[in-house]
Scaffold this motif. Structure first.
Motif, PDB file in Angstrom:
ATOM      1  N   ARG A 100       0.846  -1.190   0.000  1.00  0.00           N
ATOM      2  CA  ARG A 100       0.000   0.000   0.000  1.00  0.00           C
ATOM      3  C   ARG A 100       0.882   1.240   0.000  1.00  0.00           C
ATOM      4  O   ARG A 100       1.851   1.319   0.751  1.00  0.00           O
ATOM      5  CB  ARG A 100      -0.896  -0.002   1.233  1.00  0.00           C
ATOM      6  N   GLY A 102       0.349   5.623   0.014  1.00  0.00           N
ATOM      7  CA  GLY A 102      -0.660   6.669   0.080  1.00  0.00           C
ATOM      8  C   GLY A 102      -0.313   7.775   1.048  1.00  0.00           C
ATOM      9  O   GLY A 102       0.847   7.945   1.445  1.00  0.00           O
ATOM     10  N   ASP A 116      -5.149   6.086  -0.794  1.00  0.00           N
ATOM     11  CA  ASP A 116      -4.022   5.217  -1.109  1.00  0.00           C
ATOM     12  C   ASP A 116      -4.338   4.239  -2.225  1.00  0.00           C
ATOM     13  O   ASP A 116      -5.481   4.065  -2.630  1.00  0.00           O
ATOM     14  CB  ASP A 116      -3.554   4.461   0.137  1.00  0.00           C
ATOM     15  N   LEU A 117      -3.279   3.624  -2.709  1.00  0.00           N
ATOM     16  CA  LEU A 117      -3.342   2.601  -3.743  1.00  0.00           C
ATOM     17  C   LEU A 117      -2.846   1.307  -3.119  1.00  0.00           C
ATOM     18  O   LEU A 117      -1.767   1.275  -2.534  1.00  0.00           O
ATOM     19  CB  LEU A 117      -2.446   3.005  -4.916  1.00  0.00           C
ATOM     20  N   MET A 134      -5.808  -4.456  -7.866  1.00  0.00           N
ATOM     21  CA  MET A 134      -5.393  -3.149  -7.391  1.00  0.00           C
ATOM     22  C   MET A 134      -6.642  -2.371  -6.999  1.00  0.00           C
ATOM     23  O   MET A 134      -7.663  -2.439  -7.669  1.00  0.00           O
ATOM     24  CB  MET A 134      -4.614  -2.412  -8.473  1.00  0.00           C
ATOM     25  N   TRP A 135      -6.556  -1.673  -5.856  1.00  0.00           N
ATOM     26  CA  TRP A 135      -7.671  -0.877  -5.366  1.00  0.00           C
ATOM     27  C   TRP A 135      -7.218   0.538  -5.092  1.00  0.00           C
ATOM     28  O   TRP A 135      -6.109   0.777  -4.626  1.00  0.00           O
ATOM     29  CB  TRP A 135      -8.210  -1.437  -4.051  1.00  0.00           C
ATOM     30  N   LEU A 136      -8.104   1.481  -5.357  1.00  0.00           N
ATOM     31  CA  LEU A 136      -7.928   2.860  -4.937  1.00  0.00           C
ATOM     32  C   LEU A 136      -8.815   3.013  -3.716  1.00  0.00           C
ATOM     33  O   LEU A 136     -10.023   2.763  -3.784  1.00  0.00           O
ATOM     34  CB  LEU A 136      -8.344   3.829  -6.044  1.00  0.00           C
ATOM     35  N   ASN A 159     -13.031   0.926  -0.867  1.00  0.00           N
ATOM     36  CA  ASN A 159     -12.037   0.471  -1.838  1.00  0.00           C
ATOM     37  C   ASN A 159     -12.706   0.311  -3.196  1.00  0.00           C
ATOM     38  O   ASN A 159     -13.674  -0.439  -3.321  1.00  0.00           O
ATOM     39  CB  ASN A 159     -11.448  -0.880  -1.419  1.00  0.00           C
TER      40      ASN A 159
END
Length: 182
Positions: A100, A102, A116-117, A134-136, A159
């Motif tokens: 992670r 961010g 965060d990513l 992958m999540w933002l 997410n």
């Protein structure tokens, strides 16, 4: 869901009332040059840097991880996190590594907002998804400073999946974070 919202409201109300007495003392923990190390509760998805364990019908999932950050200015920390997790099921087991990157900003030195990513890789990811997830993520909560170096931070996190094939587009979770400030 109703119980979760009521519980969160109660925690926020008690924390807010308690923090008003310590407002001047709380701002020092988020000052420029300070460090942050935190552990959060996780959820049932690969790619988390939190703590999570679940077992049902002989299948189990787990994850362990930590996030750390440095305050580049008052109330703003740049963060990175690492996690390791896996699943165990009838046909065997698989594992995943999560990361992670961010930022975390404390509004009025007591309301943490994160952006965060988060991503994951490993055989658990390849076995279940065939692509790298992958999540933002964006989150907000309340920092209840219980000492000079410790805070408890309940909050909500959303997410958004950046991979259509891996998971649902949105995952909403309630987390409780424990942070050390030094």
């Amino acid at each position: 869901m109703k119980k979760i919202i009521l519980t969160m409201a109660a925690v926020f109300a008690v924390s807010f009332a308690n923090a008003q007495d310590k407002k001047d003392g709380a701002s020092g923990q988020t000052s420029k040059g300070k460090w942050l190390v935190e552990a959060n509760t996780g959820n049932a998805m690969l790619g988390t840097t939190g703590f999570y364990y679940s077992s049902q019908d002989g299948n189990s999932e787990y994850n362990v991880g930590l996030d750390g950050g440095y305050f580049i200015m008052d109330d703003l920390a740049i963060k990175a996190g690492l996690g390791f997790g896996g699943v165990s099921f009838d046909g065997g087991s698989a594992s995943a590594f999560a990361y992670r990157l961010g930022a975390k900003y404390y509004v009025k030195s007591m309301i943490p907002v994160t952006l965060d990513l988060t991503g994951a890789s490993g055989d658990a990811v390849e076995n279940f998804a065939g692509e790298t997830p992958m999540w933002l993520g964006v989150g907000a909560g309340y920092a209840w400073f219980i000492g000079n170096n410790v805070s408890i931070e309940p909050g909500l996190r959303y997410n958004h999946s950046l991979n259509d094939k891996y998971t649902d587009k949105a995952v909403l979770q309630f987390n409780i974070g424990f942070a050390l400030h030094f």
